[in-house]
Design a protein around this motif. Sequence first.
Motif, PDB file in Angstrom:
ATOM      1  N   SER A  16      38.384  37.892  36.474  1.00 62.39           N
ATOM      2  CA  SER A  16      37.042  37.832  37.070  1.00 62.39           C
ATOM      3  C   SER A  16      35.953  37.557  36.050  1.00 62.39           C
ATOM      4  CB  SER A  16      36.701  39.150  37.759  1.00 62.39           C
ATOM      5  OG  SER A  16      37.606  39.390  38.785  1.00 62.39           O
ATOM      6  N   LYS A  17      36.102  38.133  34.861  1.00 63.33           N
ATOM      7  CA  LYS A  17      35.060  37.933  33.840  1.00 63.33           C
ATOM      8  C   LYS A  17      35.682  37.967  32.448  1.00 63.33           C
ATOM      9  CE  LYS A  17      35.222  42.432  32.608  1.00 63.33           C
ATOM     10  NZ  LYS A  17      36.493  42.668  33.121  1.00 63.33           N
ATOM     11  N   VAL A  18      35.035  37.259  31.515  1.00 58.97           N
ATOM     12  CA  VAL A  18      35.415  37.451  30.117  1.00 58.97           C
ATOM     13  C   VAL A  18      34.323  38.304  29.506  1.00 58.97           C
ATOM     14  CG1 VAL A  18      36.756  35.340  29.850  1.00 58.97           C
ATOM     15  CG2 VAL A  18      34.348  35.303  29.334  1.00 58.97           C
ATOM     16  N   GLY A 232      45.295  41.940  42.720  1.00 63.93           N
ATOM     17  CA  GLY A 232      44.111  42.737  42.400  1.00 63.93           C
ATOM     18  C   GLY A 232      43.016  42.529  43.431  1.00 63.93           C
ATOM     19  N   GLY A 233      41.789  42.836  43.021  1.00 60.49           N
ATOM     20  CA  GLY A 233      40.648  42.786  43.926  1.00 60.49           C
ATOM     21  C   GLY A 233      40.369  41.410  44.523  1.00 60.49           C
ATOM     22  N   ASN A 234      40.739  40.345  43.784  1.00 59.32           N
ATOM     23  CA  ASN A 234      40.499  39.005  44.330  1.00 59.32           C
ATOM     24  C   ASN A 234      41.301  38.773  45.600  1.00 59.32           C
ATOM     25  OD1 ASN A 234      38.833  38.458  42.260  1.00 59.32           O
ATOM     26  ND2 ASN A 234      40.167  37.006  41.204  1.00 59.32           N
ATOM     27  N   THR A 325      40.996  52.758  36.490  1.00 57.87           N
ATOM     28  CA  THR A 325      39.840  52.021  35.970  1.00 57.87           C
ATOM     29  C   THR A 325      39.917  50.570  36.455  1.00 57.87           C
ATOM     30  OG1 THR A 325      38.567  51.619  33.952  1.00 57.87           O
ATOM     31  CG2 THR A 325      40.952  51.450  33.749  1.00 57.87           C
ATOM     32  N   GLY A 326      39.016  49.708  35.945  1.00 59.72           N
ATOM     33  CA  GLY A 326      38.961  48.315  36.415  1.00 59.72           C
ATOM     34  C   GLY A 326      37.966  48.217  37.563  1.00 59.72           C
ATOM     35  N   GLY A 327      37.366  47.026  37.719  1.00 61.01           N
ATOM     36  CA  GLY A 327      36.301  46.817  38.703  1.00 61.01           C
ATOM     37  C   GLY A 327      36.683  47.181  40.129  1.00 61.01           C
ATOM     38  N   MET A 329      38.295  49.557  41.285  1.00 59.98           N
ATOM     39  CA  MET A 329      38.216  50.981  41.613  1.00 59.98           C
ATOM     40  C   MET A 329      36.783  51.388  41.975  1.00 59.98           C
ATOM     41  SD  MET A 329      41.236  52.042  41.773  1.00 59.98           S
ATOM     42  CE  MET A 329      40.832  53.718  42.233  1.00 59.98           C
ATOM     43  N   LEU A 330      35.837  50.445  41.850  1.00 62.17           N
ATOM     44  CA  LEU A 330      34.451  50.735  42.262  1.00 62.17           C
ATOM     45  C   LEU A 330      34.275  50.647  43.777  1.00 62.17           C
ATOM     46  CD1 LEU A 330      32.484  48.783  39.506  1.00 62.17           C
ATOM     47  CD2 LEU A 330      32.527  51.261  39.829  1.00 62.17           C
ATOM     48  N   LEU A 331      35.271  50.104  44.447  1.00 63.90           N
ATOM     49  CA  LEU A 331      35.202  50.031  45.916  1.00 63.90           C
ATOM     50  C   LEU A 331      35.033  51.442  46.492  1.00 63.90           C
ATOM     51  CD1 LEU A 331      35.769  48.044  48.413  1.00 63.90           C
ATOM     52  CD2 LEU A 331      37.988  49.166  48.450  1.00 63.90           C
TER      53      LEU A 331
HETATM   54  N1  LIG Z   1      31.308  47.562  43.518  1.00 65.44           N
HETATM   55  C1  LIG Z   1      32.494  47.012  43.720  1.00 65.44           C
HETATM   56  N2  LIG Z   1      33.191  47.262  44.838  1.00 65.44           N
HETATM   57  C2  LIG Z   1      34.390  46.707  45.049  1.00 65.44           C
HETATM   58  N3  LIG Z   1      35.007  45.881  44.197  1.00 65.44           N
HETATM   59  C3  LIG Z   1      34.360  45.582  43.055  1.00 65.44           C
HETATM   60  C4  LIG Z   1      33.076  46.127  42.737  1.00 65.44           C
HETATM   61  N4  LIG Z   1      32.695  45.645  41.537  1.00 65.44           N
HETATM   62  C5  LIG Z   1      33.696  44.841  41.123  1.00 65.44           C
HETATM   63  N5  LIG Z   1      34.681  44.792  42.023  1.00 65.44           N
HETATM   64  C6  LIG Z   1      35.942  44.022  41.962  1.00 65.44           C
HETATM   65  O1  LIG Z   1      36.520  44.209  40.702  1.00 65.44           O
HETATM   66  C7  LIG Z   1      37.282  43.048  40.363  1.00 65.44           C
HETATM   67  C8  LIG Z   1      36.982  42.686  38.927  1.00 65.44           C
HETATM   68  O2  LIG Z   1      37.364  43.761  38.113  1.00 65.44           O
HETATM   69  P1  LIG Z   1      37.526  43.570  36.553  1.00 65.44           P
HETATM   70  O3  LIG Z   1      36.261  43.075  35.972  1.00 65.44           O
HETATM   71  O4  LIG Z   1      38.103  44.834  36.026  1.00 65.44           O
HETATM   72  O5  LIG Z   1      38.620  42.411  36.529  1.00 65.44           O
HETATM   73  P2  LIG Z   1      39.140  41.495  35.340  1.00 65.44           P
HETATM   74  O6  LIG Z   1      39.380  42.351  34.159  1.00 65.44           O
HETATM   75  O7  LIG Z   1      38.243  40.330  35.142  1.00 65.44           O
HETATM   76  O8  LIG Z   1      40.488  40.945  35.954  1.00 65.44           O
HETATM   77  P3  LIG Z   1      42.016  41.210  35.565  1.00 65.44           P
HETATM   78  O9  LIG Z   1      42.067  42.394  34.685  1.00 65.44           O
HETATM   79  O10 LIG Z   1      42.696  41.431  36.872  1.00 65.44           O
HETATM   80  O11 LIG Z   1      42.479  39.947  34.929  1.00 65.44           O
HETATM   81  C9  LIG Z   1      36.890  41.951  41.338  1.00 65.44           C
HETATM   82  O12 LIG Z   1      37.949  41.739  42.249  1.00 65.44           O
HETATM   83  C10 LIG Z   1      35.681  42.540  42.064  1.00 65.44           C
HETATM   84  O13 LIG Z   1      35.663  42.155  43.413  1.00 65.44           O
END
Ligand SMILES: Nc1ncnc2c1ncn2[C@@H]1O[C@H](COP(=O)(O)OP(=O)(O)OP(=O)(O)O)[C@@H](O)[C@H]1O
Length: 408
Positions: A16-18, A232-234, A325-327, A329-331
């Motif tokens: 999702s992000k670098v 994952g979240g995607n 942890t990881g984005g 889990m903010l859901l």
């Molecule tokens: N407030 C939120 N509620 C629900 N989901 C969220 C929220 N904020 C971020 N996300 C989800 O978190 C995910 C991104 O998390 P993270 O930044 O940890 O991923 P990443 O490290 O880029 O990816 P990966 O580790 O899988 O390669 C996305 O799927 C995004 O939809």
Amino acid sequence: MGKKSNIVVGLDIGTSKVCVVVGEMTERGVEVIGVGSHLSQGLRKGVVINIEATVSSLKKAVEEASLMAGCEIHTVFTSISGGHIKAFNSHGIVAVKNKEVMVRDLERVIDAAKAVAIPMDREVLHVLPQDYIIDDQDGIRDPLGMSGVRLEAKVHIVTGAVASAQNIIKCCNRTGLNVAEVVLAPLAAAEAVLTDEERELGVLLIDMGGGTTDLAVYHDGTVKHTAAIPIGGNHVTNDIAAGLRTPFNDAERLKQRHGFAKAAMVREDERVEVSCVAGKGVGTIFRQILCEIIEPRLDEIFELVQKEIAKSGYDGALASGIVATGGSMLLGGAVAMAERSFGLPVRLGVPARVGGLVDIINNPVYATAVGLALHGMKRQDRVIFRGRDDKILSKVKHRMSDWLNEFF
Ligand SMILES: Nc1ncnc2c1ncn2[C@@H]1O[C@H](COP(=O)(O)OP(=O)(O)OP(=O)(O)O)[C@@H](O)[C@H]1O
Ligand SMILES: [Mg+2]
């Protein structure tokens, strides 16, 4: 911009992000002095699939972090994940040469433990010692200097596709960066969010990102099991986009603003606005319908995690429960849902153990990048560059550091 010699940089290349975290090494530990984050567009399920797009994201994130920190960035500790990661436990036995365990005995026993046949297209990323056994005494953490005739080591070995690691290094090199080490993402995240006590008592780290859900099981202070699940979240967002026939970006916004992990806990009559639904213009939908799309995908991910816990053999031994942890889990409701699914206490893991810009990095999406910087600080004394054509140089450096270790 000036050069600083005492900085350590973590670069997390996520789906999702670098994200770049610049840490300054002080006697108190790592002080975060710069953070840069940019949308990642060149990865799928944790793996680089487009070098140009990844480099372009990297450049922006590095520039942002470098400006904030007020220094140039040359060397980074970076992360790897994806479905190609395979890890297993192994062990090796050697005879102790001089009846007292020396550095070279330790090296020989680790070499023996990692002497397993792995296919040509895979490489060993980590060999993590778990336990040493001298003669028949097990549970030895630091065998150096101990007497005995037979030394045995139990290790956890992490392997990954050579091509995936090379592509990560290529992206960094094309951004003008040297790679000091490529670290398995959940091991880095663990550095930032787990306490030593949790690692001793037994804990499962879950890093649920955009493209992967990464795991690491710790017990007795060492790594017992690691895995990367390529979901994952995607996938949650994709399900929403497909289910409501709305573009991905709208689905993402909807998930973050109104999503909840457990549909039954959302009021039946609550409606939320969608800018594009069923291919038409603005409309409203029941929030519960949105959550009914989210819930089964989370269930699926947690089921896969449960299978990994069972595989590790530590399902009854996680006294400290789970740190998630990881984005993703903010859901809303995700932590509570995880507690119910696993029947264990779950806490949200946010980066700790660092100072400096804590307000910015106080977010689970930064766990891996902060952990990489912390890991980097531990390794600063023996940095070996990877990539470019400095393989010979790195071998020489490695040899030299081995000699020095033996002498001092
Ligand atoms: N407030 C939120 N509620 C629900 N989901 C969220 C929220 N904020 C971020 N996300 C989800 O978190 C995910 C991104 O998390 P993270 O930044 O940890 O991923 P990443 O490290 O880029 O990816 P990966 O580790 O899988 O390669 C996305 O799927 C995004 O939809
Ligand atoms: Mg991640």
